[in-house]
Motif scaffolding. Structure first.
Motif, PDB file in Angstrom:
ATOM      1  N   GLU A   1       0.811  -1.212   0.000  1.00 45.95           N
ATOM      2  CA  GLU A   1       0.000   0.000   0.000  1.00 45.95           C
ATOM      3  C   GLU A   1       0.843   1.260   0.000  1.00 45.95           C
ATOM      4  N   ASP A   2       2.108   1.156   0.387  1.00 46.52           N
ATOM      5  CA  ASP A   2       2.951   2.334   0.545  1.00 46.52           C
ATOM      6  C   ASP A   2       4.030   2.425  -0.528  1.00 46.52           C
ATOM      7  N   LEU A   3       3.772   1.893  -1.709  1.00 43.84           N
ATOM      8  CA  LEU A   3       4.748   1.896  -2.787  1.00 43.84           C
ATOM      9  C   LEU A   3       4.062   2.181  -4.117  1.00 43.84           C
ATOM     10  N   VAL A   4       4.738   2.938  -4.975  1.00 47.09           N
ATOM     11  CA  VAL A   4       4.327   3.081  -6.357  1.00 47.09           C
ATOM     12  C   VAL A   4       5.591   3.037  -7.215  1.00 47.09           C
ATOM     13  N   ILE A   5       5.493   2.336  -8.334  1.00 47.72           N
ATOM     14  CA  ILE A   5       6.624   2.242  -9.256  1.00 47.72           C
ATOM     15  C   ILE A   5       6.273   2.947 -10.553  1.00 47.72           C
ATOM     16  N   GLN A   6       7.047   3.942 -10.901  1.00 49.21           N
ATOM     17  CA  GLN A   6       6.961   4.568 -12.220  1.00 49.21           C
ATOM     18  C   GLN A   6       8.256   4.304 -12.954  1.00 49.21           C
TER      19      GLN A   6
END
Length: 351
Positions: free
Chosen positions: A35-40
């Motif tokens: 929930e605390d990660l995003v990958i771009q």
């Protein structure tokens, strides 16, 4: 008046302009549904103020947004290879690669907040991709090394530029690819005829004027004084002049008089993104007024019509009449021929 009005009109007037840590490693460390990660993919510190964008997004949301050092071509390749098991949530690419990603089913529709403020010709009608900012082809020249900077593409053939020119590899990085496309058009070519571009680059090589053409790191090499001239975008040149450790008076920004392409950079939500909500939130942030202003601080032009470049930034940029060679192209037509163009470059130049 914002200094990019004329360039924006070029984009709108183009008939075809309807147009660190790897994500795989991050998935192993954090978990695909964290929930605390995003990958771009392609969120590189030192490019378009992404270090500040990343840090600010994390401060605002609590979502970790690690750096990813892929370029546009590498991003498209990764999305293709991972189509059955996506690792990234968002992809950032030059418009041509974004169009290919959409055509290959690698993206999914999403209309970020402030969708209506993005000009129609800077977004896919269904939200498969949308521009977050754009730039104009431009060069940075270290005047400690080069006393008389070039003004046109033809000037680059002069002997005074021996072993001075550095650009990203057109086979891989979109930045380098667009400079190659631009050179071809300036030399009289078209999107279906690249013989003038091939001959131009062959002559640059024969004269020894190309000093470096790697996949990555060219802007850093220029900032560190390792190469005298950087062929990239205007915002890279402004960053070198005002945001690097270089002496401001030793860097001249050049937008070629004869032809300077206007190039949108885009975001999309990856198809079957493992952290889709976080990816959508990241897109919303980058299209927010705060996000657009953060990008503008690095001299890129915000995509949104209603967001102005800050006065203190606009005052440091070249006047609008220095952008007389600005032009947009039919990006969809470019996509039709992009693979062949790169293959021909690989066979005739890179080999």
């Amino acid at each position: 008046m914002r200094p990019t009005t004329t360039r924006r009109s070029f984009v709108k007037g183009a008939g075809g302009a309807a147009v660190g840590m790897t994500a795989g490693l991050a998935g192993c460390l954090f978990g695909d549904d964290d929930e605390d990660l995003v990958i771009q993919y392609n969120a590189v510190d030192g490019w378009a103020n992404y270090s500040t964008v990343r840090e600010t997004f994390t401060e605002e949301t609590g979502i970790d947004f690690p750096e990813d050092t892929k370029n546009s071509g590498q991003t498209l390749n990764a999305l293709t290879n991972e189509a059955d098991n996506p690792q990234a949530d968002v992809a950032y690419m030059g418009i041509s690669d974004a169009i290919v990603a959409e055509q290959e089913g690698l993206t999914q529709p999403y209309e970020p907040e402030n969708w209506d403020q993005i000009p129609d010709d800077l977004k896919h009608p269904d939200g498969e991709w949308f521009c977050n900012h754009y730039g104009t082809v431009g060069w940075a020249v270290n005047t400690d090394e080069i006393e008389e900077p070039p003004e046109t593409w033809e000037d680059l053939l002069d002997e005074r530029f021996e072993d001075t020119i550095a650009l990203y590899n057109p086979e891989s990085a979109y930045n380098g690819f667009i400079n190659y496309v631009n050179a071809n058009l300036a030399m009289g070519g078209s999107l279906t005829d690249f013989e003038p571009g091939i001959e131009f680059f062959q002559e640059l090589q024969d004269r020894g004027n190309i000093a470096a053409m790697p996949d990555q790191g060219v802007t850093t090499s220029f900032f560190q004084g390792e190469v005298p001239m950087l062929m990239a975008y205007d915002f890279n040149a402004y960053e070198a002049k005002y945001l690097s450790d270089m002496d401001e008076d030793s860097v001249e920004v050049v937008v070629p008089d004869d032809s300077a392409l206007v190039i949108p950079y885009t975001l999309n939500v990856v198809n079957d993104a493992p952290r889709q909500e976080n990816g959508e939130q990241l897109c919303d942030f980058q299209l927010s007024e705060q996000g657009q202003q953060l990008f503008a601080e690095s001299f890129v032009t915000p995509a949104r019509d209603d967001v102005d470049i800050p006065d203190e930034i606009a005052d440091m940029m070249l006047p609008e009449d220095e952008y007389g060679g600005s032009q947009a192209i039919d990006y969809e037509e470019l996509v039709e021929h992009q693979s062949d163009i790169r293959s021909e470059f690989s066979e005739e130049i890179a080999s």
